[in-house]
Design an enzyme around this catalytic site. Structure first.
Site, PDB file in Angstrom:
ATOM      1  N   LEU A 105      12.210  75.525  66.671  1.00  0.00           N
ATOM      2  CA  LEU A 105      13.015  76.190  65.644  1.00  0.00           C
ATOM      3  C   LEU A 105      12.036  76.636  64.565  1.00  0.00           C
ATOM      4  O   LEU A 105      11.038  75.949  64.311  1.00  0.00           O
ATOM      5  CB  LEU A 105      14.036  75.214  65.040  1.00  0.00           C
ATOM      6  CG  LEU A 105      15.169  74.749  65.957  1.00  0.00           C
ATOM      7  CD1 LEU A 105      16.047  73.718  65.242  1.00  0.00           C
ATOM      8  CD2 LEU A 105      16.030  75.928  66.409  1.00  0.00           C
ATOM      9  N   ASP A 106      12.313  77.771  63.927  1.00  0.00           N
ATOM     10  CA  ASP A 106      11.445  78.227  62.843  1.00  0.00           C
ATOM     11  C   ASP A 106      11.391  77.161  61.752  1.00  0.00           C
ATOM     12  O   ASP A 106      12.294  76.338  61.631  1.00  0.00           O
ATOM     13  CB  ASP A 106      11.994  79.527  62.230  1.00  0.00           C
ATOM     14  CG  ASP A 106      11.959  80.675  63.213  1.00  0.00           C
ATOM     15  OD1 ASP A 106      11.155  80.620  64.158  1.00  0.00           O
ATOM     16  OD2 ASP A 106      12.754  81.618  63.031  1.00  0.00           O
ATOM     17  N   ARG A 107      10.373  77.256  60.918  1.00  0.00           N
ATOM     18  CA  ARG A 107      10.217  76.257  59.863  1.00  0.00           C
ATOM     19  C   ARG A 107      11.457  76.183  58.962  1.00  0.00           C
ATOM     20  O   ARG A 107      11.881  75.106  58.554  1.00  0.00           O
ATOM     21  CB  ARG A 107       8.981  76.574  59.026  1.00  0.00           C
ATOM     22  CG  ARG A 107       8.573  75.427  58.121  1.00  0.00           C
ATOM     23  CD  ARG A 107       7.603  75.895  57.077  1.00  0.00           C
ATOM     24  NE  ARG A 107       6.258  75.985  57.625  1.00  0.00           N
ATOM     25  CZ  ARG A 107       5.247  75.246  57.199  1.00  0.00           C
ATOM     26  NH1 ARG A 107       5.433  74.346  56.257  1.00  0.00           N
ATOM     27  NH2 ARG A 107       4.056  75.404  57.714  1.00  0.00           N
ATOM     28  N   HIS A 189      11.627  84.132  66.833  1.00  0.00           N
ATOM     29  CA  HIS A 189      12.560  84.689  65.847  1.00  0.00           C
ATOM     30  C   HIS A 189      13.732  85.444  66.493  1.00  0.00           C
ATOM     31  O   HIS A 189      14.204  86.459  65.965  1.00  0.00           O
ATOM     32  CB  HIS A 189      11.838  85.661  64.900  1.00  0.00           C
ATOM     33  CG  HIS A 189      10.779  85.029  64.052  1.00  0.00           C
ATOM     34  ND1 HIS A 189      10.812  83.713  63.656  1.00  0.00           N
ATOM     35  CD2 HIS A 189       9.652  85.555  63.507  1.00  0.00           C
ATOM     36  CE1 HIS A 189       9.750  83.446  62.919  1.00  0.00           C
ATOM     37  NE2 HIS A 189       9.026  84.536  62.818  1.00  0.00           N
ATOM     38  N   LYS A 192      16.982  86.032  64.332  1.00  0.00           N
ATOM     39  CA  LYS A 192      16.660  86.848  63.143  1.00  0.00           C
ATOM     40  C   LYS A 192      16.351  88.291  63.547  1.00  0.00           C
ATOM     41  O   LYS A 192      16.787  89.231  62.891  1.00  0.00           O
ATOM     42  CB  LYS A 192      15.452  86.246  62.417  1.00  0.00           C
ATOM     43  CG  LYS A 192      15.767  84.909  61.762  1.00  0.00           C
ATOM     44  CD  LYS A 192      14.513  84.284  61.190  1.00  0.00           C
ATOM     45  CE  LYS A 192      14.801  82.896  60.650  1.00  0.00           C
ATOM     46  NZ  LYS A 192      13.584  82.136  60.405  1.00  0.00           N
TER      47      LYS A 192
END
Ligand code: URA
Length: 245
Positions: A105-107, A189, A192
């Protein structure tokens, strides 16, 4: 299923010889799944039973499977020289060599993250051909239009490729809508970029489900717990784009 004698498990944990282990068991200080066991040849399921000695859990499993409620601001990685990682957040009794997040998962993304040391399991969970869908909740910068829903269903066009079909649903309408997105890809991503391609922007992202496994709402951000056998198989039990409600 992998079964092993209780005295053999204790001996493998450097708690003495098989004979010493047998004596401990007869003294009544060893419990399996919360019940005292007094038979040295009692068969333990090494992947799902919990063994304690004087109330202290033994970490004897071949593989560990954890569910974490990832907080924002932490890196999905095993180790990093500068940043705090999800593995750094684990309490000492859950931390062991070889653990890694199965799917990043992204930060700034929160929510359900599986951490394991079973590479084959992680591979199976992440392979697109397994059709394991991931469900995200997102807060968006702009309202959703009906064309967005159709575009997700048909596969959003990114600069370099077309995404696989996904499902977009509005949970709370408004200026900054709350939506749910189901995808089975996990490219960099991914969510997004899909919204950016539709002229929108993700302000907040949380993964709430992988396959048939839901994030345990009782887990505080940053906390993790072991998955039981049922929960592990639930990941693979819902492997098609399904109606969310
Ligand atoms: N999609 C994203 O854009 N980010 C994540 O962290 C997960 C899916």
């Amino acid at each position: 299923m992998s079964m092993e004698r209780l005295d053999k498990i204790l001996a493998s944990q450097n708690l003495g010889s098989r004979r010493d282990a047998g004596a401990m068991i007869r003294r009544g200080v060893v419990a399996v799944n919360g019940s005292v066991v007094r038979k040295a040849d009692y068969k333990v399921d090494t992947q799902s039973d919990e063994v304690t000695v004087n109330g202290e859990p033994l970490n004897f499993r071949e593989f560990l499977y954890l569910m974490m409620n990832k907080p924002a601001g932490v890196l999905s990685a095993s180790r990093d020289t500068r940043a705090r990682t999800v593995v750094d957040l684990l309490p000492p009794e859950q931390r062991r060599r070889g653990l890694f997040p199965a799917g990043r998962l992204d930060r700034d993304t929160e929510g359900l993250l599986i951490i394991t040391d079973d590479g084959a399991f992680a591979h199976r969970m992440l392979a697109p051909k397994s059709h394991v869908y991931k469900l995200y909740e997102a807060v968006l910068a702009r309202p959703v239009v009906p064309e967005d829903i159709a575009a997700f269903e048909n596969g959003v066009e990114l600069k370099d490729r077309t995404c696989l079909p996904a499902r977009l649903e509005v949970l709370e309408d408004g200026e900054r809508p709350l939506v749910r997105v189901q995808i089975r890809e996990g490219k960099f991503h991914q969510v997004k970029r899909m919204f950016l391609a539709r002229g929108n922007e993700v302000l907040k992202l949380k993964r709430v489900q992988i396959g048939g496994l839901k994030l345990d709402e009782k887990l505080a951000p940053g906390a993790a717990r072991e998955l039981d056998k049922c929960e592990r198989s639930a990941i693979f039990s819902q492997s098609s784009l399904s109606n969310i409600h």
